[in-house]
Design a protein around this motif. Sequence first.
Motif, PDB file in Angstrom:
ATOM      1  N   ILE A  74      68.634   0.641 -11.397  1.00  0.00           N
ATOM      2  CA  ILE A  74      69.050   1.899 -10.756  1.00  0.00           C
ATOM      3  C   ILE A  74      69.126   2.985 -11.838  1.00  0.00           C
ATOM      4  N   ALA A  78      66.116   6.442 -12.850  1.00  0.00           N
ATOM      5  CA  ALA A  78      66.466   7.826 -13.188  1.00  0.00           C
ATOM      6  C   ALA A  78      66.055   8.114 -14.625  1.00  0.00           C
ATOM      7  N   GLN A 154      61.549  14.848  -4.014  1.00  0.00           N
ATOM      8  CA  GLN A 154      61.450  13.555  -3.322  1.00  0.00           C
ATOM      9  C   GLN A 154      62.704  12.703  -3.557  1.00  0.00           C
ATOM     10  N   VAL A 155      63.263  12.787  -4.781  1.00  0.00           N
ATOM     11  CA  VAL A 155      64.494  12.040  -5.073  1.00  0.00           C
ATOM     12  C   VAL A 155      65.597  12.501  -4.111  1.00  0.00           C
ATOM     13  N   ASP A 156      65.700  13.814  -3.911  1.00  0.00           N
ATOM     14  CA  ASP A 156      66.720  14.343  -2.986  1.00  0.00           C
ATOM     15  C   ASP A 156      66.417  13.924  -1.551  1.00  0.00           C
ATOM     16  N   ALA A 158      64.809  11.418  -0.454  1.00  0.00           N
ATOM     17  CA  ALA A 158      65.036   9.985  -0.240  1.00  0.00           C
ATOM     18  C   ALA A 158      66.504   9.715   0.109  1.00  0.00           C
ATOM     19  N   GLN A 159      67.399  10.624  -0.324  1.00  0.00           N
ATOM     20  CA  GLN A 159      68.834  10.465  -0.038  1.00  0.00           C
ATOM     21  C   GLN A 159      69.246  11.188   1.236  1.00  0.00           C
ATOM     22  N   VAL A 160      68.730  12.421   1.429  1.00  0.00           N
ATOM     23  CA  VAL A 160      69.356  13.294   2.432  1.00  0.00           C
ATOM     24  C   VAL A 160      68.410  13.830   3.503  1.00  0.00           C
ATOM     25  N   ARG A 167      63.158   9.722   4.894  1.00  0.00           N
ATOM     26  CA  ARG A 167      63.790   9.157   3.686  1.00  0.00           C
ATOM     27  C   ARG A 167      62.916   8.043   3.116  1.00  0.00           C
ATOM     28  N   GLN A 168      62.352   7.223   4.013  1.00  0.00           N
ATOM     29  CA  GLN A 168      61.477   6.137   3.567  1.00  0.00           C
ATOM     30  C   GLN A 168      60.230   6.687   2.878  1.00  0.00           C
ATOM     31  N   ASP A 171      61.120   7.962  -0.537  1.00  0.00           N
ATOM     32  CA  ASP A 171      61.408   6.840  -1.431  1.00  0.00           C
ATOM     33  C   ASP A 171      60.103   6.147  -1.857  1.00  0.00           C
TER      34      ASP A 171
END
Length: 381
Positions: A74, A78, A154-156, A158-160, A167-168, A171
Amino acid sequence: MPASPDRVQGISLFIVPKFLLRADNTIGERNAVSCGNIEKKMGIHGNATCVMNYDGATGYLVGERDKGLRAMFIMMNAARLGVGVQGMAQSEVAYQNAAQYARDRLQGRALTGPKNAAGPAEPIIVHPDVRRMLMNARAFNEGARALMLWGALQVDLAQVAASPEERQRADDVIGLLTPVIKAYFTDKGYENATNAQQCLGGHGYVQEWGMEQFVRDARITMIYEGANGIQALDLVGRKLPANGGRALRTWTAEIVAALAATSGEPRLQALAEALSRALADLQAATQWLVRNAMGRPDNAGAGAMAYLHLLGLVALGYQWVLMAQAACRALDEDPAETDFYTNKLITARYFCSHLLPETALHRARVEAGCEDMMALDAAAF
Ligand SMILES: Cc1cc2nc3c(=O)[nH]c(=O)nc-3n(C[C@H](O)[C@H](O)[C@H](O)COP(=O)(O)OP(=O)(O)OC[C@H]3O[C@@H](n4cnc5c(N)ncnc54)[C@H](O)[C@@H]3O)c2cc1C
């Protein structure tokens, strides 16, 4: 309690504090953790790298036993994006210094006749080979910055993002691009820092000018947070085949849609054609791997780095087409803002004419397979 497996599946994650806490949560005795040695390194001298000794120290388990590697990934995902930014930033600072120097340094005469007739020589920025080094870096830096911002989005998402499907999707695509951003950006960051050093000639090799520090500092980014060869294996061995190739299919469909949106705009046609050719190289190389790597994994290993660079070029080409499209719109809306957007279009054309065609070379390397790479006996090296 059974012993943990003697493999990565047996790694656990611990916090090892410098001081232990007393029962009342006040700071107690010094823990037995200590720094054994500070390494002497090629670069990044402002960042200490140590051998740590934990003999007899008290640590506290983080998460589940034997699941430490999963937890570390994880942080690693990042960190890989962060190291990609580091590569790109080193390319940018080296480029800025080299561009400034190239405007100042007088040496030789322009091939097309004097540009600085009153002076003893021309500023070296008139020479095409100096331009080559500067334009290579500039076209990479601007494309990479756009790709990094796209990746951050895309990182954001994937979360929101609103729906599970969105989101998928986010991700999937950032998972696919993470090893590319780490390895392609840092390979190019180092290459561009070296070329920027080259623009300074002998001064580039002298400490006082600062360029050799950029080169030394950029070198680590290709090694830490997973050596770039390992990033390439992650791309080809894990990210590509995951979910039946869904991530690549999703992402390339977005590129095809972006290409379709360029039709009718003459300023974008050459760029769109170049990106279409590059995408065809990517698709052919992918098909080759699908057909030839399952039965012979060395084919995947042999072509992994070429494939990663091929995908990196297509990813930057995609961003360049989007940026060129935005530049055309901006020029049409406000013709007063010409310099920034005109320069953007010139740099887009350079990327597509001089850098993007490298996809054909990378495709040829993938399709060459492992045969000749693995033929020599280890003792012959
Ligand atoms: C300055 C510095 C700071 C660091 N900071 C940290 C830190 O904070 N935390 C931390 O955990 N680590 C840290 N590291 C360690 C760093 O992450 C590793 O050095 C790096 O990931 C490479 O691993 P390695 O040294 O074991 O190389 P190796 O795994 O021995 O790799 C050597 C070469 O072989 C290749 N190779 C290895 N295995 C394969 C394979 N299966 N297939 C194909 N090629 C392969 C690699 O690509 C590489 O080119 C740091 C290292 C340095 C130099």
